[in-house]
Design a protein around this motif. Sequence first.
Motif, mmCIF file in Angstrom:
data_model
loop_
_atom_site.group_PDB
_atom_site.id
_atom_site.type_symbol
_atom_site.label_atom_id
_atom_site.label_comp_id
_atom_site.label_asym_id
_atom_site.label_seq_id
_atom_site.Cartn_x
_atom_site.Cartn_y
_atom_site.Cartn_z
ATOM 1 N N SER A 92 49.856 42.438 52.602
ATOM 2 C CA SER A 92 50.318 43.825 52.594
ATOM 3 C C SER A 92 50.104 44.473 53.954
ATOM 4 N N TRP A 93 49.086 44.026 54.648
ATOM 5 C CA TRP A 93 48.810 44.581 55.969
ATOM 6 C C TRP A 93 49.900 44.202 56.967
ATOM 7 N N ALA A 94 50.612 43.109 56.720
ATOM 8 C CA ALA A 94 51.726 42.741 57.602
ATOM 9 C C ALA A 94 52.824 43.790 57.534
ATOM 10 N N THR A 95 53.025 44.380 56.378
ATOM 11 C CA THR A 95 54.008 45.453 56.258
ATOM 12 C C THR A 95 53.588 46.647 57.105
ATOM 13 N N CYS A 96 52.294 46.940 57.131
ATOM 14 C CA CYS A 96 51.789 48.024 57.976
ATOM 15 C C CYS A 96 51.996 47.702 59.455
ATOM 16 N N ALA A 97 51.722 46.468 59.835
ATOM 17 C CA ALA A 97 51.892 46.073 61.238
ATOM 18 C C ALA A 97 53.363 46.144 61.648
ATOM 19 N N ILE A 98 54.256 45.707 60.772
ATOM 20 C CA ILE A 98 55.683 45.812 61.077
ATOM 21 C C ILE A 98 56.081 47.278 61.194
ATOM 22 N N GLY A 99 55.511 48.133 60.353
ATOM 23 C CA GLY A 99 55.803 49.562 60.429
ATOM 24 C C GLY A 99 55.377 50.174 61.750
ATOM 25 N N VAL A 100 54.190 49.826 62.210
ATOM 26 C CA VAL A 100 53.723 50.340 63.510
ATOM 27 C C VAL A 100 54.622 49.825 64.627
ATOM 28 N N TRP A 101 55.006 48.554 64.552
ATOM 29 C CA TRP A 101 55.901 47.993 65.561
ATOM 30 C C TRP A 101 57.253 48.702 65.549
ATOM 31 N N MET A 102 57.761 49.020 64.351
ATOM 32 C CA MET A 102 59.054 49.711 64.272
ATOM 33 C C MET A 102 58.990 51.098 64.903
ATOM 34 N N ILE A 103 57.841 51.747 64.837
ATOM 35 C CA ILE A 103 57.698 53.078 65.429
ATOM 36 C C ILE A 103 57.779 52.995 66.952
ATOM 37 N N VAL A 104 57.138 52.004 67.563
ATOM 38 C CA VAL A 104 57.101 51.927 69.026
ATOM 39 C C VAL A 104 58.229 51.082 69.616
ATOM 40 N N SER A 105 58.948 50.340 68.807
ATOM 41 C CA SER A 105 59.949 49.403 69.325
ATOM 42 C C SER A 105 61.139 50.031 70.043
ATOM 43 N N PRO A 106 61.580 51.249 69.718
ATOM 44 C CA PRO A 106 62.728 51.771 70.479
ATOM 45 C C PRO A 106 62.459 51.877 71.975
ATOM 46 N N TRP A 107 61.230 52.145 72.353
ATOM 47 C CA TRP A 107 60.911 52.281 73.770
ATOM 48 C C TRP A 107 60.588 50.939 74.422
ATOM 49 N N ILE A 108 60.159 49.969 73.625
ATOM 50 C CA ILE A 108 59.807 48.660 74.191
ATOM 51 C C ILE A 108 61.023 47.742 74.224
ATOM 52 N N GLY A 110 64.311 48.759 73.246
ATOM 53 C CA GLY A 110 65.519 49.490 73.617
ATOM 54 C C GLY A 110 65.529 49.915 75.078
ATOM 55 N N ASP A 111 66.658 50.492 75.462
ATOM 56 C CA ASP A 111 66.843 50.965 76.834
ATOM 57 C C ASP A 111 67.200 52.445 76.776
ATOM 58 N N SER A 112 66.214 53.310 77.021
ATOM 59 C CA SER A 112 66.344 54.770 76.935
ATOM 60 C C SER A 112 67.087 55.189 75.661
ATOM 61 N N PRO A 113 66.420 55.011 74.506
ATOM 62 C CA PRO A 113 67.073 55.297 73.226
ATOM 63 C C PRO A 113 67.307 56.790 73.023
ATOM 64 N N ASP A 114 68.345 57.124 72.292
ATOM 65 C CA ASP A 114 68.617 58.521 71.982
ATOM 66 C C ASP A 114 67.838 58.934 70.737
ATOM 67 N N ALA A 115 67.947 60.205 70.380
ATOM 68 C CA ALA A 115 67.129 60.756 69.294
ATOM 69 C C ALA A 115 67.427 60.098 67.948
ATOM 70 N N GLY A 116 68.671 59.755 67.666
ATOM 71 C CA GLY A 116 69.009 59.146 66.389
ATOM 72 C C GLY A 116 68.344 57.794 66.196
ATOM 73 N N VAL A 117 68.337 56.999 67.253
ATOM 74 C CA VAL A 117 67.704 55.680 67.193
ATOM 75 C C VAL A 117 66.204 55.835 67.012
ATOM 76 N N VAL A 118 65.622 56.747 67.775
ATOM 77 C CA VAL A 118 64.171 56.950 67.706
ATOM 78 C C VAL A 118 63.763 57.410 66.312
ATOM 79 N N TRP A 119 64.435 58.425 65.780
ATOM 80 C CA TRP A 119 64.072 58.940 64.463
ATOM 81 C C TRP A 119 64.321 57.926 63.364
ATOM 82 N N ASN A 120 65.366 57.155 63.488
ATOM 83 C CA ASN A 120 65.639 56.113 62.502
ATOM 84 C C ASN A 120 64.476 55.130 62.443
ATOM 85 N N ASN A 121 64.035 54.630 63.589
ATOM 86 C CA ASN A 121 62.942 53.659 63.588
ATOM 87 C C ASN A 121 61.604 54.287 63.229
#
Length: 146
Positions: A92-108, A110-121
Amino acid sequence: MANVSPTRGDITTHPDASEMRARYARVLGGRDVALVDGPVFLLGLYCAVSPWIVHYTTSQPALVPHNLIMGIAIGLLALGFTSTPERMYGLSWATCAIGVWMIVSPWIVGDSPDAGVVWNNIVIGALAVVLGLMCAATAAKSAPRA
């Protein structure tokens, strides 16, 4: 008129009654998180198709396969929670880790993501963290004590 549904004896006299009760108790014993399995699967499904729903396939091409793979991973975790809960609720903790990764992944990723991409993730990641914590807390609560 003939009685077509005769009553039989009590099931307690059946030779396998104790084994059936034990199996029933074992199957239902760790299913306190069953209500979370479906939402985790739906979250994984949405994560996998979100690049096409939010329409960032052309603006963020690196995030398209990323979200697809992360969504498939979340969905597979949910299917594992459903099919073999006694083995999978430790993950179950893997789901938490994937969630944290999804929060920071647009900046890592992606390439200068817009607000829609950021909020979606961010929403996908926050829901994954919350559902993962719910799975982990319930699994820890219902785990047998040594």
